[in-house]
Write a protein that holds these residues in place. Structure first.
Motif, PDB file in Angstrom:
ATOM      1  N   LEU A 174       0.874  -1.170   0.000  1.00  0.00           N
ATOM      2  CA  LEU A 174       0.000   0.000   0.000  1.00  0.00           C
ATOM      3  C   LEU A 174       0.905   1.211   0.000  1.00  0.00           C
ATOM      4  O   LEU A 174       1.803   1.324   0.835  1.00  0.00           O
ATOM      5  CB  LEU A 174      -0.856   0.003   1.265  1.00  0.00           C
ATOM      6  N   VAL A 175       0.691   2.089  -0.959  1.00  0.00           N
ATOM      7  CA  VAL A 175       1.513   3.283  -1.042  1.00  0.00           C
ATOM      8  C   VAL A 175       0.628   4.473  -0.689  1.00  0.00           C
ATOM      9  O   VAL A 175      -0.426   4.671  -1.279  1.00  0.00           O
ATOM     10  CB  VAL A 175       2.124   3.441  -2.447  1.00  0.00           C
ATOM     11  N   VAL A 176       1.074   5.210   0.326  1.00  0.00           N
ATOM     12  CA  VAL A 176       0.280   6.319   0.853  1.00  0.00           C
ATOM     13  C   VAL A 176       0.790   7.639   0.287  1.00  0.00           C
ATOM     14  O   VAL A 176       1.995   7.900   0.306  1.00  0.00           O
ATOM     15  CB  VAL A 176       0.372   6.324   2.402  1.00  0.00           C
ATOM     16  N   LEU A 177      -0.115   8.440  -0.234  1.00  0.00           N
ATOM     17  CA  LEU A 177       0.224   9.791  -0.685  1.00  0.00           C
ATOM     18  C   LEU A 177      -0.216  10.744   0.420  1.00  0.00           C
ATOM     19  O   LEU A 177      -1.399  10.950   0.648  1.00  0.00           O
ATOM     20  CB  LEU A 177      -0.502  10.108  -1.993  1.00  0.00           C
ATOM     21  N   PHE A 178       0.770  11.310   1.142  1.00  0.00           N
ATOM     22  CA  PHE A 178       0.490  12.198   2.256  1.00  0.00           C
ATOM     23  C   PHE A 178       0.976  13.589   1.879  1.00  0.00           C
ATOM     24  O   PHE A 178       2.163  13.891   1.948  1.00  0.00           O
ATOM     25  CB  PHE A 178       1.202  11.645   3.505  1.00  0.00           C
ATOM     26  N   GLY A 179       0.036  14.399   1.405  1.00  0.00           N
ATOM     27  CA  GLY A 179       0.353  15.777   1.039  1.00  0.00           C
ATOM     28  C   GLY A 179      -0.583  16.686   1.796  1.00  0.00           C
ATOM     29  O   GLY A 179      -0.723  16.553   3.005  1.00  0.00           O
ATOM     30  N   SER A 180      -1.251  17.590   1.093  1.00  0.00           N
ATOM     31  CA  SER A 180      -2.263  18.437   1.748  1.00  0.00           C
ATOM     32  C   SER A 180      -3.360  17.563   2.320  1.00  0.00           C
ATOM     33  O   SER A 180      -3.838  17.772   3.424  1.00  0.00           O
ATOM     34  CB  SER A 180      -2.904  19.365   0.727  1.00  0.00           C
ATOM     35  N   GLY A 181      -3.779  16.577   1.531  1.00  0.00           N
ATOM     36  CA  GLY A 181      -4.735  15.577   1.996  1.00  0.00           C
ATOM     37  C   GLY A 181      -4.017  14.236   1.993  1.00  0.00           C
ATOM     38  O   GLY A 181      -2.794  14.186   1.880  1.00  0.00           O
ATOM     39  N   VAL A 182      -4.771  13.148   2.160  1.00  0.00           N
ATOM     40  CA  VAL A 182      -4.140  11.831   2.111  1.00  0.00           C
ATOM     41  C   VAL A 182      -4.922  10.900   1.190  1.00  0.00           C
ATOM     42  O   VAL A 182      -6.137  10.997   1.081  1.00  0.00           O
ATOM     43  CB  VAL A 182      -4.008  11.182   3.521  1.00  0.00           C
ATOM     44  N   GLY A 183      -4.206  10.030   0.522  1.00  0.00           N
ATOM     45  CA  GLY A 183      -4.822   9.018  -0.338  1.00  0.00           C
ATOM     46  C   GLY A 183      -3.918   7.803  -0.327  1.00  0.00           C
ATOM     47  O   GLY A 183      -2.856   7.817   0.299  1.00  0.00           O
ATOM     48  N   ALA A 184      -4.310   6.745  -0.996  1.00  0.00           N
ATOM     49  CA  ALA A 184      -3.481   5.546  -1.010  1.00  0.00           C
ATOM     50  C   ALA A 184      -3.731   4.748  -2.273  1.00  0.00           C
ATOM     51  O   ALA A 184      -4.751   4.923  -2.942  1.00  0.00           O
ATOM     52  CB  ALA A 184      -3.771   4.679   0.216  1.00  0.00           C
TER      53      ALA A 184
END
Ligand SMILES: [Zn+2]
Length: 429
Positions: A221-231
């Motif tokens: 699982l790769v998490v995109l943690f920027g202004s918001g979060v997604g995966a």
């Protein structure tokens, strides 16, 4: 001519070219001798396919190695300059456009900040158009050399037969935006350069799986943690990954209002925007009139003064609580999907990571089921904050491989991403 399996000679030739190109790309340089076992093709087929690819300028010699007593073997690789790709990250604070050669080495880049978080579709389309024009200008590259433009966007991307990619980006106010049609209508792209649009977390996931910390993992699982979060979830069943709207998982009933409109989403607690908002609400001195990255830097410096001064207890408390929310959110992913690896990327994740990771890991493992928690590792992504653009450029790259290295036909209609075609092919085999 169609064989008994329903595959034509042309399909077979394309599949052989795909196999050789992919092995040379990911494992090269390789000799013709090594390509046989690597692709499962006979030595005669390897010779023919390689001769074709060399004639097309896609494969070139890259030195030689000694063989046991025989003639030295010529090594082959995919020619890095035989095609170029553009990756676009429609992020929450900026639109970033990067031009890469086939080896994904950056050739030129352009950035357009999004003033006051305005996501008007016309503004974004204009940023993409001028960004693409700028990188082509800067590099002097003829548009005909482009294999395609890949674009990562926030939100759910639906591939429709008539309008191409349609974006449902609830957090940025995009309600069923036919982005692909808009880009084509505005002659965004010179000539018939194909364009591919997908969710940004999914492009990040693809980049980490192909080239980063996800290589070799069966499931991640790769998490995109920027202004918001997604995966993005990548498993053998969904080998090219699937975006999961992790940011909108409910972590507190009747909790804070999320950008999507619902109450208590993870994104209302984690993600740089909510981190800063919560610090402000608790009385923190969030620097005004500055961008989110600078403000987050200030928060981190307040919580962990670099000169060893007195820490701001409010900033520290908000950061610690966020680590717990993130960890709890990860534990849900562990329980639901049982991944072997979790990778945290995105500019905020990578910036906070070195201080954050041990706490996030501790919380994730304590909230998850013990048996599953023992099997997972939680690390940072290895491709840096620009990984979304790299991942976006992978979209046309995957299409190029799927075509056996042939350029797309000059038809300008919506096209399905290569992974969909690949999955369909697999299902009918
Ligand atoms: Zn939400």
């Amino acid at each position: 001519m169609t064989g008994r399996s329903g595959r034509t000679v042309r399909d077979l030739r394309r599949a052989n070219r795909t196999a050789v190109l992919q092995r040379l790309y990911f494992d090269g340089p390789l000799s013709r001798f090594e390509l046989g076992p690597a692709t499962g093709l006979s030595s005669g087929s390897v010779s023919n396919v390689v001769a074709d690819l060399v004639a097309d300028g896609l494969v070139e010699e890259a030195g030689s190695v000694d063989s046991d007593g025989g003639r030295p073997r010529t090594l082959l690789r995919v020619a890095p300059l035989s095609g170029h790709l553009i990756g676009v990250d429609v992020g929450e604070t900026r639109v970033r456009v990067e031009l890469f050669d086939l080896a994904l080495t950056e050739v030129a880049r352009a950035e357009r900040p999004l003033e006051q978080r305005r996501y008007d579709v016309e503004v974004i389309v204009d940023h993409i158009r001028t960004g693409v024009a700028d990188v082509l200008d800067a590099s002097g590259l003829a548009p005909a050399r482009l294999l395609g433009v890949g674009i990562g966007v926030p939100g759910i991307v639906e591939h429709t037969p008539d309008q191409g990619a349609v974006v449902h980006g609830q957090t940025i106010g995009w309600d069923a935006i036919a982005l692909e049609s808009l880009l084509r209508a505005g002659s965004l792209l010179p000539g018939t350069v194909p364009c591919f649009i997908d969710n940004g977390a999914r492009t990040l996931g693809q980049a980490e799986m192909w080239f980063g910390a996800g290589r070799g993992a069966r499931s991640a699982l790769v998490v995109l943690f920027g202004s918001g979060v997604g995966a993005c979830l990548a498993t053998p069943e969904v080998e090219h990954g699937r975006a999961v709207e992790w940011g909108h998982l409910t972590v507190r009933v009747r909790g804070r209002r999320c950008r999507c409109g619902a109450l208590g989403c993870l994104e209302a607690y984690a993600g740089a925007e909510s981190l800063l908002a919560r610090w402000r609400e608790e009385g923190g001195r969030v620097p005004g009139d500055t961008d989110e990255e600078t403000a987050l830097e200030a928060m981190l410096a307040a919580a962990h003064p670099p000169d060893g001064g007195v820490a701001d207890p409010v900033a520290l408390a908000v950061l610690e609580e966020t680590a717990e929310y993130l960890g709890a959110g990860l534990s849900d992913l562990i329980n639901l999907f049982q991944p072997e690896r979790i990778l945290i990327g995105g500019w905020a994740g990578l910036r906070l990571g070195p201080r954050f990771l041990p706490a996030v890991r501790r919380h994730a493992l304590s909230y998850a089921l013990r048996h599953l928690a023992q099997k997972v590792t939680i690390e940072l992504g290895s491709l840096g904050p620009d990984a979304v653009t790299v991942g976006a450029a992978i979209l046309p790259l995957a299409d190029f491989f799927a075509r056996g290295g042939r350029r797309p036909e000059p038809d300008s209609g919506p096209r399905r991403p290569a992974w969909q075609a690949a999955l369909r092919e697999r299902a009918t085999r």
